[in-house]
Design an enzyme around this catalytic site. Structure first.
Site, PDB file in Angstrom:
ATOM      1  N   TRP A 145       0.791  -1.371   0.087  1.00 34.50           N
ATOM      2  CA  TRP A 145       0.219  -0.098  -0.123  1.00 34.50           C
ATOM      3  C   TRP A 145       0.983   1.283  -0.043  1.00 34.50           C
ATOM      4  O   TRP A 145       1.881   1.221   0.819  1.00 34.50           O
ATOM      5  CB  TRP A 145      -0.880  -0.011   1.125  1.00 34.50           C
ATOM      6  CG  TRP A 145      -1.497   1.387   1.694  1.00 34.50           C
ATOM      7  CD1 TRP A 145      -0.898   2.259   2.512  1.00 34.50           C
ATOM      8  CD2 TRP A 145      -2.855   1.957   1.262  1.00 34.50           C
ATOM      9  NE1 TRP A 145      -1.704   3.497   2.621  1.00 34.50           N
ATOM     10  CE2 TRP A 145      -2.626   3.170   1.721  1.00 34.50           C
ATOM     11  CE3 TRP A 145      -3.554   1.208   0.427  1.00 34.50           C
ATOM     12  CZ2 TRP A 145      -3.842   3.993   1.372  1.00 34.50           C
ATOM     13  CZ3 TRP A 145      -4.567   2.186  -0.089  1.00 34.50           C
ATOM     14  CH2 TRP A 145      -4.916   3.299   0.707  1.00 34.50           C
ATOM     15  N   ASP A 148       0.453   9.053   1.128  1.00 35.80           N
ATOM     16  CA  ASP A 148       1.090  10.241   0.522  1.00 35.80           C
ATOM     17  C   ASP A 148       2.438  10.401   0.263  1.00 35.80           C
ATOM     18  O   ASP A 148       3.314   9.632   0.729  1.00 35.80           O
ATOM     19  CB  ASP A 148       1.002  11.160   2.133  1.00 35.80           C
ATOM     20  CG  ASP A 148      -0.178  11.352   2.757  1.00 35.80           C
ATOM     21  OD1 ASP A 148      -1.030  10.840   2.305  1.00 35.80           O
ATOM     22  OD2 ASP A 148      -0.218  11.801   3.952  1.00 35.80           O
ATOM     23  N   TRP A 172      -4.195   0.143   4.125  1.00 34.04           N
ATOM     24  CA  TRP A 172      -3.296   1.158   5.022  1.00 34.04           C
ATOM     25  C   TRP A 172      -3.014   0.331   6.261  1.00 34.04           C
ATOM     26  O   TRP A 172      -3.913  -0.067   7.016  1.00 34.04           O
ATOM     27  CB  TRP A 172      -4.102   2.446   5.223  1.00 34.04           C
ATOM     28  CG  TRP A 172      -3.600   3.445   5.884  1.00 34.04           C
ATOM     29  CD1 TRP A 172      -2.703   4.489   5.478  1.00 34.04           C
ATOM     30  CD2 TRP A 172      -3.372   3.556   7.434  1.00 34.04           C
ATOM     31  NE1 TRP A 172      -2.262   5.281   6.539  1.00 34.04           N
ATOM     32  CE2 TRP A 172      -2.765   4.704   7.642  1.00 34.04           C
ATOM     33  CE3 TRP A 172      -4.135   2.880   8.363  1.00 34.04           C
ATOM     34  CZ2 TRP A 172      -2.451   5.200   9.003  1.00 34.04           C
ATOM     35  CZ3 TRP A 172      -3.866   3.268   9.821  1.00 34.04           C
ATOM     36  CH2 TRP A 172      -3.149   4.471  10.042  1.00 34.04           C
ATOM     37  N   PHE A 204       4.339   8.550   9.984  1.00 41.91           N
ATOM     38  CA  PHE A 204       3.427   9.458   9.161  1.00 41.91           C
ATOM     39  C   PHE A 204       4.197  10.243   8.325  1.00 41.91           C
ATOM     40  O   PHE A 204       5.504  10.360   8.408  1.00 41.91           O
ATOM     41  CB  PHE A 204       2.281   9.929  10.196  1.00 41.91           C
ATOM     42  CG  PHE A 204       1.032   9.095  10.522  1.00 41.91           C
ATOM     43  CD1 PHE A 204       1.289   7.697  10.374  1.00 41.91           C
ATOM     44  CD2 PHE A 204      -0.214   9.516  10.994  1.00 41.91           C
ATOM     45  CE1 PHE A 204       0.061   7.122  10.691  1.00 41.91           C
ATOM     46  CE2 PHE A 204      -1.142   9.011  11.373  1.00 41.91           C
ATOM     47  CZ  PHE A 204      -1.115   7.645  11.049  1.00 41.91           C
ATOM     48  N   ARG A 265       0.357  17.106  12.741  1.00 43.21           N
ATOM     49  CA  ARG A 265       1.008  16.200  12.112  1.00 43.21           C
ATOM     50  C   ARG A 265       1.645  16.871  10.652  1.00 43.21           C
ATOM     51  O   ARG A 265       1.031  17.893  10.286  1.00 43.21           O
ATOM     52  CB  ARG A 265       0.150  14.918  11.794  1.00 43.21           C
ATOM     53  CG  ARG A 265      -1.001  15.094  11.044  1.00 43.21           C
ATOM     54  CD  ARG A 265      -1.638  13.697  10.604  1.00 43.21           C
ATOM     55  NE  ARG A 265      -2.684  13.650  10.423  1.00 43.21           N
ATOM     56  CZ  ARG A 265      -3.967  13.948  10.669  1.00 43.21           C
ATOM     57  NH1 ARG A 265      -4.268  13.600  12.012  1.00 43.21           N
ATOM     58  NH2 ARG A 265      -4.983  13.600  10.175  1.00 43.21           N
ATOM     59  N   ASP A 266       2.448  16.011   9.955  1.00 40.97           N
ATOM     60  CA  ASP A 266       2.825  16.312   8.719  1.00 40.97           C
ATOM     61  C   ASP A 266       3.619  17.330   8.515  1.00 40.97           C
ATOM     62  O   ASP A 266       3.306  18.461   7.904  1.00 40.97           O
ATOM     63  CB  ASP A 266       1.626  16.378   7.659  1.00 40.97           C
ATOM     64  CG  ASP A 266       0.775  15.156   7.844  1.00 40.97           C
ATOM     65  OD1 ASP A 266       0.869  13.978   8.235  1.00 40.97           O
ATOM     66  OD2 ASP A 266      -0.554  15.275   7.531  1.00 40.97           O
ATOM     67  N   GLU A 317      -4.578  18.424   6.616  1.00 41.12           N
ATOM     68  CA  GLU A 317      -3.362  17.411   6.395  1.00 41.12           C
ATOM     69  C   GLU A 317      -2.478  18.025   5.643  1.00 41.12           C
ATOM     70  O   GLU A 317      -2.740  18.683   4.640  1.00 41.12           O
ATOM     71  CB  GLU A 317      -3.740  16.316   6.199  1.00 41.12           C
ATOM     72  CG  GLU A 317      -4.710  15.518   7.164  1.00 41.12           C
ATOM     73  CD  GLU A 317      -5.220  14.100   6.865  1.00 41.12           C
ATOM     74  OE1 GLU A 317      -5.357  13.263   7.708  1.00 41.12           O
ATOM     75  OE2 GLU A 317      -5.666  13.937   5.583  1.00 41.12           O
ATOM     76  N   TRP A 400      -9.361   9.047  -0.167  1.00 35.80           N
ATOM     77  CA  TRP A 400      -9.636   8.359   0.994  1.00 35.80           C
ATOM     78  C   TRP A 400     -11.017   7.587   1.131  1.00 35.80           C
ATOM     79  O   TRP A 400     -11.172   6.743   1.707  1.00 35.80           O
ATOM     80  CB  TRP A 400      -9.555   9.122   2.425  1.00 35.80           C
ATOM     81  CG  TRP A 400      -8.006   9.229   2.858  1.00 35.80           C
ATOM     82  CD1 TRP A 400      -7.345  10.533   2.859  1.00 35.80           C
ATOM     83  CD2 TRP A 400      -7.339   8.023   3.079  1.00 35.80           C
ATOM     84  NE1 TRP A 400      -6.022  10.002   3.177  1.00 35.80           N
ATOM     85  CE2 TRP A 400      -6.030   8.803   3.241  1.00 35.80           C
ATOM     86  CE3 TRP A 400      -7.344   6.762   3.367  1.00 35.80           C
ATOM     87  CZ2 TRP A 400      -4.777   7.982   3.758  1.00 35.80           C
ATOM     88  CZ3 TRP A 400      -6.322   5.969   3.631  1.00 35.80           C
ATOM     89  CH2 TRP A 400      -4.877   6.764   3.841  1.00 35.80           C
TER      90      TRP A 400
END
Ligand code: FRU
Length: 565
Positions: A145, A148, A172, A204, A265-266, A317, A400
């Site tokens: 899988w 991003d 995922w 992540f 995050r990210d 995100e 998603w």
């Protein structure tokens, strides 16, 4: 590489594992727990996966210590595919400690599960393509899988693309940074896994920079990755590479940045020349936050942006903040899921100014600008250190809403083609144009008479036009450009297999920001990406036709078809 099947599989009891034994008889200790000793005589242990089954937890124990743990849908009835556990990283003698969490184990039949019979040791793992929907000139992982794009950077002629990767299944799970490289942004080579989950969590999304001045102390030109450790909380960690991004060492002082919010995050890091500091932008619930640092290890909060701006119908995100070349403007890319214009995931952006401390948007708060008006363009970020000041972006080409269900098995998801970003103005507003990167032009091959499963169609227009791509089964993608309404539409409702999700069949509509004089349509097995030649209108949609579209009907334009090499 071809899979070598083991001629013999010796079954030995746990206590009776001799030097010749390879996989011992599983010891079923309860209906939810099995132990299995393996003698790592080969490079890989191939684990059988059945996608509809529940997740089992596998802990690898070497000399009484857990050295790795991951989740995998071990096969119960039939084997969908095998995934490779690379044993070269462990001691020879290892114990698989397997816990079943799903419902099936409650039937008491754990010992009958097909995974025990089908598990095998092998010196190779077969990555040759088994998928007719696998794109030819878009990046895909060889197996497993992907979501991003992460940590993208350019150095010494090589484009590095890391990505959210599950090495143990095509859905995922087990977020790890996979790694691929390319010298032309079109043909990609998958490399070894770069960053694997640890005690702080799974890995992540995040970014990477080239530390040209050794600000972090890991060496001049070290590659520093910053990513979200997704454990009990989302915190930010760093890892460095002194071999040009091949292998990473995690910093012992991780996490380097924490914040008491569930969604934090990210991180996207870049060097801010005017303040001589690193800036990181993070998605935090319904806003982004900016932090600065001299050394990538100690971070100070600068400001937050976005609570009242743009679309908030989902979680924010994967941000990115870009200084536009030859301009004092900045663009803040912001991915949102759900909330996209046609449901699910999409990329919005804000234009404005950034002074190293604060982002000031130049549109009114109610304005939402979308970067791509298809359904399959998400988690878009740009490469760090790209040559000639270029801003090169890649998206994850899925949504998603159905990414885990699309009709492939060996792998799931591809990236978009690379796009170079520019600003343009329309009616007093600044907008982002995404033009297919020049490398795509270089990949143009000979002219074709009919569309193929991997081609580019270039259509010169004089006004409104319609374009129909069709196969012998009558499956089709219909596109319509309406000059007066200034819209471009793409209808994939009859494009092929739409059955895997109610949210897949769709017609998407984009504003064109003026007249379109030329369309460029990129087809690659299971995707259609349409651009006007200036990149003011962009639309990316997946399709799953049972045969390639080999008929093209154009009204109102003249088409040329090129193969892509
Ligand atoms: C976006 C995202 C990120 C996160 C990653 C996890 O698609 O949800 O916010 O870091 O995927 O795989």
């Amino acid at each position: 590489m071809k899979l070598t099947t083991l001629a013999t599989l010796f079954a030995f009891s746990m206590t009776n594992l001799t030097a010749t034994a390879q996989i011992a008889t599983p010891q079923h200790l309860s209906d939810a727990h099995t132990m299995l000793r393996v003698n790592a005589t080969e490079r890989y242990l191939l684990l059988p996966v059945e996608e509809k089954e529940d997740i089992a937890r596998v802990d690898i124990v070497c000399n009484n210590k857990v050295v790795k743990g991951f989740n995998v849908r071990l096969a119960v009835d039939k084997v969908d595919y095998l995934v490779p556990l690379d044993l070269s990283q462990f001691d020879k003698n290892l114990l698989l400690d397997v816990t079943f969490h799903g419902d099936r184990h409650k039937t008491g039949s754990v010992k009958e599960f097909s995974c025990w019979k089908e598990m095998k040791l092998s010196s190779t793992f077969d990555t040759s393509n088994r998928e007719r929907f696998r794109p030819a000139y878009h990046h895909t992982p060889a197996w497993g899988w992907m979501n991003d794009p992460n940590g993208m950077f350019y150095k010494d002629g090589v484009w590095h693309l890391y990505f959210q990767f599950n090495p143990y299944g095509s859905q995922w799970e087990n977020m790890t940074w996979g790694h691929s490289t390319s010298t032309d942004l079109v043909h990609w080579q998958m490399q070894d896994e770069a960053i694997a989950p640890d005690a702080l969590g799974s890995i992540f999304s995040g970014s990477a920079v080239v530390d040209k001045q050794n600000t972090a102390g890991f060496g001049k030109d070290a590659i520093i990755a910053m990513y979200t450790s997704a454990g009990q909380h989302q915190t930010q960690s760093i890892a460095y590479s002194t071999d040009n991004g091949k292998t990473f060492t995690k910093y012992a002082g991780n996490p380097v940045l924490t914040y008491p919010a569930p969604d934090f995050r990210d991180p996207k890091v870049f060097w801010h020349e005017a303040t001589k500091k690193w800036i990181v932008v993070l998605a935090v619930g319904q806003e982004v936050q900016f932090y600065s640092s001299k050394n990538l290890k100690e971070w100070s909060f600068e400001s937050a942006f976005g609570k009242e701006y743009g679309n908030h119908d989902g979680v924010w995100e994967c941000p990115d903040l870009l200084k536009m070349p030859q301009s004092d403007k900045w663009v803040l890319l912001l991915n949102i899921n759900p909330g996209g214009p046609f449901g699910g995931s999409a990329t919005q952006y804000f234009t404005g100014k950034f002074d190293g401390h604060k982002f000031v948007c130049d549109s009114k708060p109610s304005m939402t600008k979308w970067m791509d008006y298809g359904k399959d363009h998400y988690a878009t970020v740009t490469f760090s250190n790209a040559p000639e000041g270029r801003l090169v972006a890649l998206a994850w080409m899925s949504n998603w809403q159905y990414a885990n269900q699309v009709p492939t098995k060996q792998f799931r998801s591809a990236n978009s083609i690379a796009r170079d970003l520019k600003l343009f103005e329309d009616a007093g507003e600044s907008y982002l144009a995404s033009v297919p990167s020049p490398e795509l032009l270089a990949a143009r091959g000979k002219q074709l008479k009919k569309p193929s499963s991997t081609c580019e169609i270039v259509i010169d227009l004089k006004g409104s036009a319609s374009v129909e791509l069709k196969n012998a089964k009558g499956e089709k993608v219909v596109m319509n450009y309406d000059e007066a309404a200034r819209t471009f539409k793409m209808d994939r409702r009859q494009s092929g297999d739409c059955s895997f999700s109610e949210q897949f069949a769709a017609e998407t509509v984009a504003p064109t920001h003026g007249s379109i004089r030329q369309l460029r349509i990129f087809i690659d097995k299971s995707s259609v990406e349409a651009f006007d030649s200036e990149g003011k209108m962009v639309m990316t949609n997946l399709v799953f036709p049972s045969d390639p579209y080999n008929q093209l009907k154009v009204k109102g334009g003249k088409a040329k078809i090129y193969e892509i090499k």
